[in-house]
Design a protein around this motif. Structure first.
Motif, short mmCIF file in Angstrom:
data_model
loop_
_atom_site.label_atom_id
_atom_site.label_comp_id
_atom_site.label_asym_id
_atom_site.label_seq_id
_atom_site.Cartn_x
_atom_site.Cartn_y
_atom_site.Cartn_z
N VAL A 149 0.86 -1.19 0.00
CA VAL A 149 0.00 0.00 0.00
C VAL A 149 0.89 1.23 0.00
N ALA A 150 0.64 2.14 -0.93
CA ALA A 150 1.39 3.40 -0.99
C ALA A 150 0.49 4.54 -0.57
N TYR A 151 1.06 5.47 0.16
CA TYR A 151 0.37 6.70 0.52
C TYR A 151 0.89 7.83 -0.36
N VAL A 152 0.02 8.42 -1.16
CA VAL A 152 0.38 9.55 -2.01
C VAL A 152 -0.09 10.82 -1.30
N MET A 153 0.86 11.62 -0.82
CA MET A 153 0.55 12.80 0.00
C MET A 153 0.52 14.05 -0.86
N LEU A 154 -0.64 14.68 -0.92
CA LEU A 154 -0.82 15.93 -1.64
C LEU A 154 -0.28 17.10 -0.82
N ASP A 155 -0.19 18.27 -1.44
CA ASP A 155 0.43 19.41 -0.77
C ASP A 155 -0.57 20.43 -0.22
N GLY A 156 -1.82 20.00 0.03
CA GLY A 156 -2.81 20.93 0.55
C GLY A 156 -2.66 21.24 2.03
N GLY A 157 -1.98 20.37 2.77
CA GLY A 157 -1.76 20.60 4.19
C GLY A 157 -0.28 20.79 4.46
N ALA A 158 0.26 20.01 5.41
CA ALA A 158 1.69 20.07 5.68
C ALA A 158 2.46 19.73 4.42
N LEU A 159 3.57 20.43 4.20
CA LEU A 159 4.43 20.09 3.07
C LEU A 159 5.41 18.97 3.42
N PRO A 160 6.07 18.97 4.58
CA PRO A 160 6.98 17.86 4.88
C PRO A 160 6.21 16.62 5.33
N ALA A 161 6.44 15.50 4.67
CA ALA A 161 5.84 14.24 5.12
C ALA A 161 6.33 13.89 6.52
N TRP A 162 7.47 14.43 6.90
CA TRP A 162 8.05 14.16 8.22
C TRP A 162 7.13 14.60 9.35
N PHE A 163 6.22 15.53 9.08
CA PHE A 163 5.33 16.03 10.14
C PHE A 163 4.40 14.93 10.65
N SER A 164 4.10 13.94 9.82
CA SER A 164 3.10 12.94 10.18
C SER A 164 3.72 11.79 10.97
N MET A 165 3.47 11.78 12.27
CA MET A 165 3.90 10.66 13.10
C MET A 165 3.17 9.39 12.70
N ALA A 166 1.89 9.53 12.30
CA ALA A 166 1.10 8.36 11.92
C ALA A 166 1.72 7.68 10.69
N ALA A 167 2.06 8.47 9.67
CA ALA A 167 2.64 7.89 8.47
C ALA A 167 3.97 7.21 8.78
N ALA A 168 4.77 7.83 9.66
CA ALA A 168 6.06 7.23 10.02
C ALA A 168 5.86 5.88 10.70
N ARG A 169 4.89 5.81 11.62
CA ARG A 169 4.63 4.56 12.33
C ARG A 169 4.05 3.50 11.40
N LEU A 170 3.13 3.90 10.53
CA LEU A 170 2.53 2.95 9.60
C LEU A 170 3.57 2.41 8.63
N ARG A 171 4.51 3.25 8.28
CA ARG A 171 5.62 2.81 7.43
C ARG A 171 6.51 1.82 8.19
N GLU A 172 6.75 2.12 9.46
CA GLU A 172 7.64 1.29 10.28
C GLU A 172 7.09 -0.13 10.45
N ILE A 173 5.77 -0.26 10.64
CA ILE A 173 5.19 -1.58 10.89
C ILE A 173 4.81 -2.30 9.61
N GLY A 174 5.01 -1.67 8.46
CA GLY A 174 4.75 -2.32 7.19
C GLY A 174 3.35 -2.16 6.66
N TRP A 175 2.51 -1.38 7.33
CA TRP A 175 1.16 -1.12 6.79
C TRP A 175 1.24 -0.23 5.55
N LEU A 176 2.29 0.55 5.43
CA LEU A 176 2.57 1.30 4.22
C LEU A 176 3.89 0.81 3.64
N SER A 177 3.90 0.59 2.34
CA SER A 177 5.15 0.23 1.67
C SER A 177 5.99 1.45 1.36
#
Length: 357
Positions: A149-177
């Motif tokens: 599963v890929a998350y495609v992040m648009l630029d309407g909100g935060a610009l750095p993907a680093w801001f999202s703790m949720a995305a980082a955790r989901l990436r870490e556990i493999g829920w996001l590729s």
């Protein structure tokens, strides 16, 4: 003063502001939360002097209520060494140079140069970043856990993907590729110029089975029909369709929002999907109980002229949401405070899983 915590790409700090420089209404001597992106500003350590932007504190913002570190003057980051020629957050003091998957120096350039299809990949589109975890909860409650599963992040909100703790955790556990950042957004596992090349990169670089498209954290709205950053959800439906994907339009539903325009099916969904999306999508309609469920179904009928409405049962999804590996929150409301919101998002994930059979 101290480092509170850190996750990939970001550090949360506790900072003291000189007397007289406190944001309006702050107590003298107060300490504040601040956020630093070391790749852009340098890595701060306790005792460092940092230059802060305190706009979010002065405005009393919720999700983005941090002082932002603009620079660590005595500990600046290295200059970009390349490769990469894409500049994002362009012509701002913190513009970032990244390697785009679609640029000439990329090892994936040849793969993407003639790419014109995502091969029927389901593309779940949602208004808010907070929909990402519940969509995944619904998806994995139904489908095999070895999905890509890929998350495609648009630029309407935060610009750095680093801001999202949720995305980082989901990436870490493999829920996001992986995370693909498009437009002016940056910091993903893969960078792309547009939503179109972002979807193509999700399919042909990350080899995703499913893509989820939302803006980053920090939705911007004005209370007007057209003045909200989630308009991009309709544009993402168009992009998915043009690229021969299967767009799935997740409804933004709320029973806990006190604003009439967001009660039931939000006007954001009705505008983005009903007016901006010009191509046909499948719209999962959660089968919620009672009079509220009837209201949601009646409002969703406004989209039936253009889209296919698909009723989706929500039995078992409450339990799946309770087991979420990351905290569920939207506009400051948790799972039990706005259950309908999370069930509607999870229903979109459940429906996307059915397209993989």
């Amino acid at each position: 003063m101290r480092i509170r915590r850190e996750w990939p790409g970001a550090m949360e700090l506790e900072v003291a502001v000189p007397e007289g420089d406190n944001p309006p209404g702050a107590e003298p001597g107060a300490l504040y939360r601040a956020l630093a992106y070391p790749a852009l500003v340098g890595r701060p350590e306790p005792g460092d002097e940092v230059l802060l932007n305190t706009t979010a504190l002065a405005m009393g913002l919720g999700t983005g209520g941090y002082a932002m570190v603009v620079a660590v003057p005595n500990r600046l980051p290295q200059d970009p060494q390349g490769p990469g020629h894409l500049v994002k957050a362009r012509y701002t003091p913190l513009q970032a140079t990244v390697l785009g998957a679609d640029e000439q120096d990329s090892p994936f350039h040849d793969r993407l140069r003639e790419a014109d299809s995502v091969d029927g990949m389901p593309v779940v589109v949602a208004d808010l970043h907070s929909a990402l975890p519940p969509i995944l909860c619904g998806l994995y409650d139904t489908a095999a856990r070895d999905l890509r599963v890929a998350y495609v992040m648009l630029d309407g909100g935060a610009l750095p993907a680093w801001f999202s703790m949720a995305a980082a955790r989901l990436r870490e556990i493999g829920w996001l590729s992986g995370v693909v950042t498009v437009g002016q957004a940056f910091g993903g596992d893969v960078e792309a110029v547009t939503t179109h090349t972002g979807l193509l990169a999700a399919r042909h670089v990350l080899e995703a089975d499913v893509a989820i498209v939302t803006q980053g954290p920090g939705n911007l709205g004005t209370g007007t029909r057209w003045g909200f950053s989630g308009v991009s959800a309709g544009e993402a439906v168009n992009a998915a369709s043009v690229l021969q994907g299967r767009p799935v339009a997740a409804l933004r539903v709320s029973e806990g929002d006190l604003r009439e325009r967001h009660l039931g099916v939000s006007h954001h969904s009705l505008t983005a999907y009903g007016r901006v999306a010009l191509t046909r999508a499948q719209v999962p309609v959660p089968m919620l109980a009672g009079a509220f469920g009837e209201r949601v179904r009646d409002q969703a009928e406004l989209l039936a002229v253009r889209h296919e409405l698909v009723p989706v049962p929500v039995d078992g999804l409450h339990e799946a949401l309770r087991a979420s590996p990351v905290r569920l929150s939207t506009m400051g409301r948790g799972l039990e405070e706005d259950l309908a919101y999370f069930l509607a998002s999870a229903a979109a994930g459940r429906f996307a899983a059915s397209l993989l059979a």
